[in-house]
Motif scaffolding. Structure first.
Motif, mmCIF file in Angstrom:
data_model
loop_
_atom_site.group_PDB
_atom_site.id
_atom_site.type_symbol
_atom_site.label_atom_id
_atom_site.label_comp_id
_atom_site.label_asym_id
_atom_site.label_seq_id
_atom_site.Cartn_x
_atom_site.Cartn_y
_atom_site.Cartn_z
ATOM 1 N N GLU A 25 0.848 -1.185 0.000
ATOM 2 C CA GLU A 25 0.000 0.000 0.000
ATOM 3 C C GLU A 25 0.887 1.240 0.000
ATOM 4 O O GLU A 25 1.820 1.352 0.790
ATOM 5 N N ARG A 26 0.571 2.167 -0.873
ATOM 6 C CA ARG A 26 1.352 3.404 -0.953
ATOM 7 C C ARG A 26 1.212 4.185 0.337
ATOM 8 O O ARG A 26 0.118 4.351 0.860
ATOM 9 N N LYS A 29 -0.767 7.444 -0.413
ATOM 10 C CA LYS A 29 -2.119 7.352 -0.979
ATOM 11 C C LYS A 29 -2.819 6.117 -0.407
ATOM 12 O O LYS A 29 -2.779 5.038 -0.985
ATOM 13 N N TYR A 32 -4.377 2.653 -2.075
ATOM 14 C CA TYR A 32 -3.809 2.436 -3.401
ATOM 15 C C TYR A 32 -2.706 1.391 -3.271
ATOM 16 O O TYR A 32 -1.711 1.623 -2.597
ATOM 17 N N GLN A 34 -0.007 -1.531 -5.001
ATOM 18 C CA GLN A 34 0.799 -1.740 -6.204
ATOM 19 C C GLN A 34 1.954 -2.681 -5.912
ATOM 20 O O GLN A 34 2.250 -2.990 -4.761
#
Length: 104
Positions: A25-26, A29, A32, A34
């Protein structure tokens, strides 16, 4: 002032042998998720060096080339940089080339 980002980056997919994928998780953010990503630090930095560094910085995993080996897929994606992030790049830069790696 920070130096401009280099519009060449890596994507490192972290997976298990049965193809479960780790997403992170960012921090900037919430919500979000990735894979590991990151840009080259220098124009002539080898992509494997970039991938190794980003994997360690974002997960603490050390790709030593023996027990943990990064695989270069020989695949690149070119995408448009979102206008909101273009200020990080030199004037006129609108696209980034992202090179795909994986580690099991």
């Amino acid at each position: 002032m920070r130096p401009y980002k280099i519009p060449e980056s890596v994507l490192v997919v972290i997976h298990t042998s049965d193809m479960q994928v780790l997403l992170i998780e960012r921090a900037d953010k919430t919500g979000y998720w990735q894979s590991v990503t990151g840009s080259k630090d220098l124009p002539d930095e080898p992509l494997l060096t970039t991938a190794t560094r980003e994997l360690f910085e974002e997960t603490g995993i050390v790709a030593d080339g023996k027990n943990i080996v990064l695989r270069d897929w020989g695949l690149s994606n070119i995408y448009e940089i979102y206008p909101v992030w273009r200020h990080r790049y030199a004037p006129g830069i609108t696209h980034n080339t992202e090179h795909v790696f994986s580690v099991e």
